[in-house]
Design a protein around this motif. Structure first.
Motif, PDB file in Angstrom:
ATOM      1  N   ARG A  70      42.033  99.425  14.575  1.00  0.00           N
ATOM      2  CA  ARG A  70      41.439  99.679  13.270  1.00  0.00           C
ATOM      3  C   ARG A  70      42.134  98.871  12.178  1.00  0.00           C
ATOM      4  NH1 ARG A  70      41.528 105.688  12.247  1.00  0.00           N
ATOM      5  NH2 ARG A  70      40.382 105.647  14.187  1.00  0.00           N
ATOM      6  N   ALA A  71      43.415  98.559  12.377  1.00  0.00           N
ATOM      7  CA  ALA A  71      44.176  97.818  11.371  1.00  0.00           C
ATOM      8  C   ALA A  71      43.883  96.319  11.411  1.00  0.00           C
ATOM      9  CB  ALA A  71      45.666  98.058  11.581  1.00  0.00           C
ATOM     10  N   ARG A  72      43.213  95.836  12.449  1.00  0.00           N
ATOM     11  CA  ARG A  72      42.922  94.404  12.548  1.00  0.00           C
ATOM     12  C   ARG A  72      41.966  93.992  11.426  1.00  0.00           C
ATOM     13  NH1 ARG A  72      40.890  93.630  18.498  1.00  0.00           N
ATOM     14  NH2 ARG A  72      39.484  92.356  17.285  1.00  0.00           N
ATOM     15  N   PRO A  73      42.104  92.763  10.913  1.00  0.00           N
ATOM     16  CA  PRO A  73      41.260  92.334   9.798  1.00  0.00           C
ATOM     17  C   PRO A  73      39.818  92.046  10.200  1.00  0.00           C
ATOM     18  CG  PRO A  73      42.726  90.563  10.453  1.00  0.00           C
ATOM     19  CD  PRO A  73      43.131  91.776  11.235  1.00  0.00           C
ATOM     20  N   ASP A  74      39.532  91.804  11.471  1.00  0.00           N
ATOM     21  CA  ASP A  74      38.166  91.475  11.873  1.00  0.00           C
ATOM     22  C   ASP A  74      37.338  92.700  12.264  1.00  0.00           C
ATOM     23  OD1 ASP A  74      39.740  91.900  14.110  1.00  0.00           O
ATOM     24  OD2 ASP A  74      38.574  90.541  15.366  1.00  0.00           O
ATOM     25  N   VAL A  75      37.871  93.899  12.058  1.00  0.00           N
ATOM     26  CA  VAL A  75      37.160  95.126  12.392  1.00  0.00           C
ATOM     27  C   VAL A  75      36.447  95.637  11.144  1.00  0.00           C
ATOM     28  CG1 VAL A  75      37.420  97.514  13.147  1.00  0.00           C
ATOM     29  CG2 VAL A  75      38.777  95.726  14.210  1.00  0.00           C
ATOM     30  N   ILE A  76      35.172  95.934  11.291  1.00  0.00           N
ATOM     31  CA  ILE A  76      34.356  96.413  10.167  1.00  0.00           C
ATOM     32  C   ILE A  76      34.108  97.908  10.361  1.00  0.00           C
ATOM     33  CG2 ILE A  76      32.132  96.241   9.019  1.00  0.00           C
ATOM     34  CD1 ILE A  76      32.014  93.354   9.987  1.00  0.00           C
ATOM     35  N   ASP A  77      34.377  98.692   9.333  1.00  0.00           N
ATOM     36  CA  ASP A  77      34.086 100.124   9.381  1.00  0.00           C
ATOM     37  C   ASP A  77      32.610 100.338   9.105  1.00  0.00           C
ATOM     38  OD1 ASP A  77      37.182 101.076   7.779  1.00  0.00           O
ATOM     39  OD2 ASP A  77      36.697 100.880   9.892  1.00  0.00           O
ATOM     40  N   LEU A  78      31.959 101.137   9.952  1.00  0.00           N
ATOM     41  CA  LEU A  78      30.555 101.455   9.757  1.00  0.00           C
ATOM     42  C   LEU A  78      30.448 102.843   9.150  1.00  0.00           C
ATOM     43  CD1 LEU A  78      29.046 100.165  13.112  1.00  0.00           C
ATOM     44  CD2 LEU A  78      29.110  99.001  10.914  1.00  0.00           C
ATOM     45  N   LYS A  79      29.612 102.974   8.160  1.00  0.00           N
ATOM     46  CA  LYS A  79      29.355 104.254   7.503  1.00  0.00           C
ATOM     47  C   LYS A  79      27.918 104.669   7.780  1.00  0.00           C
ATOM     48  CE  LYS A  79      33.184 103.875   5.001  1.00  0.00           C
ATOM     49  NZ  LYS A  79      34.366 104.539   5.269  1.00  0.00           N
ATOM     50  N   LYS A  80      27.703 105.962   7.951  1.00  0.00           N
ATOM     51  CA  LYS A  80      26.354 106.456   8.187  1.00  0.00           C
ATOM     52  C   LYS A  80      25.636 106.553   6.849  1.00  0.00           C
ATOM     53  CE  LYS A  80      23.945 109.910  10.878  1.00  0.00           C
ATOM     54  NZ  LYS A  80      24.100 111.069  11.744  1.00  0.00           N
ATOM     55  N   ASP A  81      24.516 105.863   6.745  1.00  0.00           N
ATOM     56  CA  ASP A  81      23.742 105.826   5.516  1.00  0.00           C
ATOM     57  C   ASP A  81      22.863 107.066   5.406  1.00  0.00           C
ATOM     58  OD1 ASP A  81      23.364 104.478   3.191  1.00  0.00           O
ATOM     59  OD2 ASP A  81      22.090 102.899   4.014  1.00  0.00           O
ATOM     60  N   ASP A  82      22.159 107.205   4.296  1.00  0.00           N
ATOM     61  CA  ASP A  82      21.316 108.379   4.078  1.00  0.00           C
ATOM     62  C   ASP A  82      20.196 108.496   5.107  1.00  0.00           C
ATOM     63  OD1 ASP A  82      22.813 109.114   1.911  1.00  0.00           O
ATOM     64  OD2 ASP A  82      21.555 108.033   0.470  1.00  0.00           O
ATOM     65  N   ASP A  83      19.711 107.350   5.601  1.00  0.00           N
ATOM     66  CA  ASP A  83      18.621 107.387   6.571  1.00  0.00           C
ATOM     67  C   ASP A  83      19.118 107.536   8.011  1.00  0.00           C
ATOM     68  OD1 ASP A  83      19.741 104.921   6.813  1.00  0.00           O
ATOM     69  OD2 ASP A  83      17.873 103.785   6.638  1.00  0.00           O
ATOM     70  N   GLY A  84      20.426 107.700   8.211  1.00  0.00           N
ATOM     71  CA  GLY A  84      20.981 107.943   9.532  1.00  0.00           C
ATOM     72  C   GLY A  84      21.369 106.694  10.293  1.00  0.00           C
ATOM     73  N   VAL A  85      21.242 105.518   9.657  1.00  0.00           N
ATOM     74  CA  VAL A  85      21.598 104.259  10.310  1.00  0.00           C
ATOM     75  C   VAL A  85      23.024 103.900   9.915  1.00  0.00           C
ATOM     76  CG1 VAL A  85      21.029 101.817  10.479  1.00  0.00           C
ATOM     77  CG2 VAL A  85      19.207 103.492  10.288  1.00  0.00           C
ATOM     78  N   PHE A  86      23.792 103.430  10.884  1.00  0.00           N
ATOM     79  CA  PHE A  86      25.156 103.017  10.599  1.00  0.00           C
ATOM     80  C   PHE A  86      25.150 101.592  10.071  1.00  0.00           C
ATOM     81  CE2 PHE A  86      25.837 106.513  13.481  1.00  0.00           C
ATOM     82  CZ  PHE A  86      26.939 107.142  12.918  1.00  0.00           C
ATOM     83  N   ARG A  87      25.773 101.405   8.902  1.00  0.00           N
ATOM     84  CA  ARG A  87      25.846 100.100   8.263  1.00  0.00           C
ATOM     85  C   ARG A  87      27.284  99.846   7.839  1.00  0.00           C
ATOM     86  NH1 ARG A  87      20.829 102.051   6.201  1.00  0.00           N
ATOM     87  NH2 ARG A  87      19.134 100.747   6.953  1.00  0.00           N
ATOM     88  N   PRO A  88      27.640  98.561   7.641  1.00  0.00           N
ATOM     89  CA  PRO A  88      28.997  98.292   7.150  1.00  0.00           C
ATOM     90  C   PRO A  88      29.244  99.012   5.839  1.00  0.00           C
ATOM     91  CG  PRO A  88      27.933  96.267   7.839  1.00  0.00           C
ATOM     92  CD  PRO A  88      26.888  97.351   7.888  1.00  0.00           C
ATOM     93  N   GLY A  89      30.486  99.491   5.678  1.00  0.00           N
ATOM     94  CA  GLY A  89      30.839 100.234   4.476  1.00  0.00           C
ATOM     95  C   GLY A  89      30.804  99.363   3.237  1.00  0.00           C
ATOM     96  N   SER A  90      31.061  99.972   2.103  1.00  0.00           N
ATOM     97  CA  SER A  90      30.996  99.254   0.831  1.00  0.00           C
ATOM     98  C   SER A  90      32.167  98.303   0.657  1.00  0.00           C
ATOM     99  CB  SER A  90      30.967 100.252  -0.323  1.00  0.00           C
ATOM    100  OG  SER A  90      32.166 100.998  -0.325  1.00  0.00           O
ATOM    101  N   GLY A  91      33.217  98.474   1.449  1.00  0.00           N
ATOM    102  CA  GLY A  91      34.362  97.572   1.362  1.00  0.00           C
ATOM    103  C   GLY A  91      35.383  98.032   0.333  1.00  0.00           C
ATOM    104  N   ASP A  92      35.222  99.206  -0.223  1.00  0.00           N
ATOM    105  CA  ASP A  92      36.163  99.697  -1.237  1.00  0.00           C
ATOM    106  C   ASP A  92      37.551  99.946  -0.652  1.00  0.00           C
ATOM    107  OD1 ASP A  92      34.140  99.646  -3.057  1.00  0.00           O
ATOM    108  OD2 ASP A  92      33.639 101.766  -2.813  1.00  0.00           O
ATOM    109  N   ASP A  93      37.596 100.420   0.602  1.00  0.00           N
ATOM    110  CA  ASP A  93      38.881 100.800   1.164  1.00  0.00           C
ATOM    111  C   ASP A  93      39.673  99.600   1.685  1.00  0.00           C
ATOM    112  OD1 ASP A  93      37.655 102.014   4.372  1.00  0.00           O
ATOM    113  OD2 ASP A  93      36.964 100.419   3.067  1.00  0.00           O
ATOM    114  N   LYS A  94      39.026  98.564   2.207  1.00  0.00           N
ATOM    115  CA  LYS A  94      39.738  97.428   2.770  1.00  0.00           C
ATOM    116  C   LYS A  94      39.364  96.119   2.074  1.00  0.00           C
ATOM    117  CE  LYS A  94      40.479  98.866   7.537  1.00  0.00           C
ATOM    118  NZ  LYS A  94      40.253  98.477   8.926  1.00  0.00           N
ATOM    119  N   GLY A  95      38.394  96.148   1.193  1.00  0.00           N
ATOM    120  CA  GLY A  95      37.953  94.916   0.587  1.00  0.00           C
ATOM    121  C   GLY A  95      37.083  94.097   1.519  1.00  0.00           C
TER     122      GLY A  95
END
Length: 75
Positions: free
Chosen positions: A45-70
């Motif tokens: 999870r600490a690697r720079p090439d790993v993207i966190d996916l967040k569950k959107d309102d419609d139930g689809v997992f999408r890349p997060g907003s980038g607020d936590d890691k930029g």
């Protein structure tokens, strides 16, 4: 008669403590595996090439907003 009761009690005690030891050994082994898996996940999870996916309102997992890691796409 007393010898028969003693033998049965001894057998029951041996079986009980044997099963208890086996259960404790397995519990310790699984605890170690869980710890290793958790540490590996944290490293990945600490690697720079790993993207966190967040569950959107419609139930689809999408890349997060980038607020936590930029990271992640900007909208």
């Amino acid at each position: 008669m007393f010898l028969r009761i003693f033998v049965f009690a001894a057998l029951i005690a041996i079986v009980y403590f044997g099963i208890r030891r086996i259960a404790n050994d397995w519990r310790a082994r699984f605890r170690d595996l869980d710890k290793e898996t958790h540490e590996r996940d944290l490293k990945e999870r600490a690697r720079p090439d790993v993207i966190d996916l967040k569950k959107d309102d419609d139930g689809v997992f999408r890349p997060g907003s980038g607020d936590d890691k930029g990271q992640g796409p900007r909208r």
